[in-house]
Design an enzyme around this catalytic site. Structure first.
Site, PDB file in Angstrom:
ATOM      1  CG  ASP A 145      -1.901  -0.998   1.378  1.00 34.90           C
ATOM      2  OD1 ASP A 145      -2.133  -1.679   0.363  1.00 34.90           O
ATOM      3  OD2 ASP A 145      -2.485  -1.167   2.472  1.00 34.90           O
ATOM      4  CE  LYS A 187       5.636 -18.193  -8.370  1.00 40.81           C
ATOM      5  NZ  LYS A 187       6.919 -18.881  -8.481  1.00 40.81           N
ATOM      6  CB  CYS A 374     -26.068   3.953  26.283  1.00 45.15           C
ATOM      7  SG  CYS A 374     -25.432   5.621  26.152  1.00 45.15           S
ATOM      8  CG  HIS A 498     -21.687   2.041  25.761  1.00 45.42           C
ATOM      9  ND1 HIS A 498     -22.561   1.447  24.882  1.00 45.42           N
ATOM     10  CD2 HIS A 498     -21.868   3.368  25.629  1.00 45.42           C
ATOM     11  CE1 HIS A 498     -23.235   2.382  24.236  1.00 45.42           C
ATOM     12  NE2 HIS A 498     -22.845   3.555  24.665  1.00 45.42           N
ATOM     13  CD  GLU A 500     -21.519  -2.019  25.261  1.00 47.73           C
ATOM     14  OE1 GLU A 500     -21.951  -1.940  26.433  1.00 47.73           O
ATOM     15  OE2 GLU A 500     -21.930  -1.293  24.336  1.00 47.73           O
TER      16      GLU A 500
HETATM   17  N1  GLN Z   1     -28.574   8.867  21.798  1.00 54.84           N
HETATM   18  C1  GLN Z   1     -28.373   8.804  23.208  1.00 54.84           C
HETATM   19  C2  GLN Z   1     -27.475   9.923  23.706  1.00 54.84           C
HETATM   20  O1  GLN Z   1     -26.792  10.531  22.950  1.00 54.84           O
HETATM   21  C3  GLN Z   1     -27.800   7.452  23.608  1.00 54.84           C
HETATM   22  C4  GLN Z   1     -26.439   7.203  23.065  1.00 54.84           C
HETATM   23  C5  GLN Z   1     -26.017   5.775  23.216  1.00 54.84           C
HETATM   24  O2  GLN Z   1     -26.832   4.901  23.409  1.00 54.84           O
HETATM   25  N2  GLN Z   1     -24.722   5.505  23.085  1.00 54.84           N
HETATM   26  O3  GLN Z   1     -27.449  10.185  24.889  1.00 54.84           O
END
Ligand code: GLN
Length: 524
Positions: A145, A187, A374, A498, A500
């Site tokens: 690249d 190759k 969230c 979050h 996760e």
């Molecule tokens: N849209 C919502 C906010 O901005 C939730 C964002 C989200 O779920 N990451 O608060």
């Protein structure tokens, strides 16, 4: 000084360099060495935050609030490493730094050139101190690249600067299988290694992606053409789960090859945590079904970390987790008839919100375990306001500016974050003793990662609490609700963050572990 392993790739893109790099790192960790990881992406975007998730899958967020692509998640999950802004570096960022330095006059009028100015800047990022025994650096893209040239030049120089014995080059290639002739073709690998050599880099080890193990004569042939011992040619065979890769490498003595290169003693590793996952995958266990009410299912990997976290929690609970994708825009109560838990993930924009609110309401009324993330917390709050408190006009100001603002942009975080930009990265959260949250985290002070603009409006706390939805986690200044839960429900919890992003395949994450435990209980 740390020892460096650089991972490059050739022939085609998407060979899984990130997972290969993380797996090599895992082998080092299994022998007691400490490992950090970094990723260099030659493209010209300054950071991945502005790149479309439709091209790149989920936006991953680090503790220090850097929005990056999902590759960093592999490193954090595999290695338990905590990466940040300085560990995900693009070509654009390098040039931006160099050009800004030029404008400031830092180069004192010298002619600014790819070498040394750009290459030095790359080396600066590579060599930033880590306090670990090893740094695994992935160079994104494919050898050949145009954008990648200066990165290869920089790692060549770096090896020369710090000594060839402190740096190992691992190159990933592909050996396609030709059905017609029944042959594995070497190759393209030869060409790719030669291409690397044109940049002054001799590969020390090759990981050749193949559909089956390479035969001894194939390894010998590749070794002969590519100028390395046959034993350093590893088969990167396809597996059905990425956590099997460290085991596959271990069986091919990859650690010993690395150890020989750096002059370290051979050692057997403790691979138990990977064996446990391998065993889990084939174990005859009950399956719990989680209804995920989302809207980005058409984007591959849009919910990557979430899928991982559910899988991890399944391991902790000795169940297989099946994810039922429920399109929020088509949500109907019947979609949840066969699920053992409902998860509403994060999201932006009004599309699909009505279905998500209905999903939270369904879980609230039926007693199905609910986990909101969230936006998944915000919709649970909106449902509760409308259908329990009877506030028909309750909404988030994200969706309706004239609504009763149960979800709003809060002044506190507005001031902190320059006027309504995203709240990003790790924030502390204080948990109320005696709550479900407290029993889940077994802690009163936790830290989780955020990526959102809107917050639950703390002004209505009393009305919510009196009716049964309590705030069980909040920012240390008390102004931002971070966790809500329902008092009279088997398991109903939602977080503004979050979780996760902090789930580990080896331990899971407390919130997901508890959610899957509740789903398992519901099922039986
Ligand atoms: N849209 C919502 C906010 O901005 C939730 C964002 C989200 O779920 N990451 O608060």
């Amino acid at each position: 000084m740390a020892k460096y392993i650089f991972i490059t790739g050739g022939v085609v893109s998407s060979l899984g360099k990130g997972v290969a790099a993380a797996s090599c790192g895992a082998l080092l960790q299994s022998r007691g060495y400490t490992v950090h990881a970094r990723k260099f992406d030659p493209y010209l975007n300054i950071d991945p935050g502005t790149m479309s998730p439709f091209q790149h899958g989920e936006v991953y967020v680090t503790n220090d609030g850097f929005e990056t692509d999902l590759d960093l998640g592999y490193y954090e999950r595999f290695l338990g490493a905590r990466l940040g802004r300085s560990d995900s570096v693009s070509g654009g960022r390098i040039y931006w730094d160099v050009l800004n330095a030029e404008r400031r006059g830092d180069y004192l009028g010298a002619t600014v050139q790819m070498i040394p100015h750009v290459s030095n800047k790359i080396k600066e990022y590579i060599s930033a101190p880590t306090n670990t025994d090893f740094v695994v650096c992935e160079i994104g893209g494919t050898v050949g690249d145009i954008e990648g040239k200066i990165f290869l030049e920089s790692i060549r120089q770096f090896a020369n600067d710090v000594g060839r014995r402190n740096v190992m080059f691992i190159h990933l290639t592909l050996a396609p299988y030709l059905e017609k002739s029944g042959e594995l073709k070497t190759k393209p690998t030869q060409m790719s290694v030669r291409n690397l050599l044109e940049n002054g880099i001799q590969a020390d080890m090759l990981i050749v992606r193949t559909p089956r193990m390479l035969e001894p004569d194939e390894r010998a042939k590749i070794g002969m053409f590519c100028n390395l011992p046959a034993q350093n040619v590893i088969s990167g065979i396809d597996v059905d789960n990425i956590y099997k890769i460290p085991l596959a490498y271990d069986a091919q003595h990859v650690f010993d090859i690395i150890a020989d290169h750096f002059g370290l003693p051979h050692a057997a590793g403790n691979m138990e945590k990977f064996k446990r996952i391998e065993h889990h995958l084939s174990a005859d266990l009950p399956t719990v079904t989680i209804g995920m009410v989302g809207k980005y299912f058409h984007v591959p990997d849009a919910y990557k970390s979430l899928n991982e976290a559910l899988f991890h929690a399944g391991i902790q609970n000795n169940v297989h987790v099946k994810i039922k994708k429920i399109n929020a825009e088509e949500f109907a109560p019947e979609s949840c008839a066969d699920v053992d838990g409902i998860l509403v993930p994060g999201g932006f924009g009004v599309r699909g919100v009505a279905g998500k609110i209905a999903a939270a309401g369904y879980a609230r009324e039926t007693g199905v375990p609910y986990m909101g993330i969230c936006l998944g917390m915000q919709v649970a709050v909106i449902d509760f306001a409308r259908n329990v408190l009877g506030w028909a006009d309750a909404d988030s100001t994200e969706f309706n500016k004239n609504a009763k603002p149960v979800i709003d942009i809060m002044a506190a975080h507005d001031a902190e974050n320059m006027g309504g930009t995203l709240r990003l990265g790790a924030y502390p959260c204080d948990i109320t003793p005696g709550t479900l949250a407290h029993s889940i985290w077994s802690a009163e002070h936790i830290s989780e990662r955020h990526r959102h603009r809107y917050e639950m409006n703390i002004e209505y706390e009393k009305e919510f609490a009196d009716a049964g939805m309590i705030i069980s986690g909040r920012s240390p200044d008390g102004r931002l609700p971070e966790i809500v839960e329902l008092k009279n429900h088997p398991f109903f919890i939602a977080g503004q963050f979050h979780p996760e992003f902090q789930s580990s395949p080896y331990t899971g994450h407390p919130m997901f572990n508890a959610f899957i435990a509740a789903a398992k209980k519901r099922k039986s």
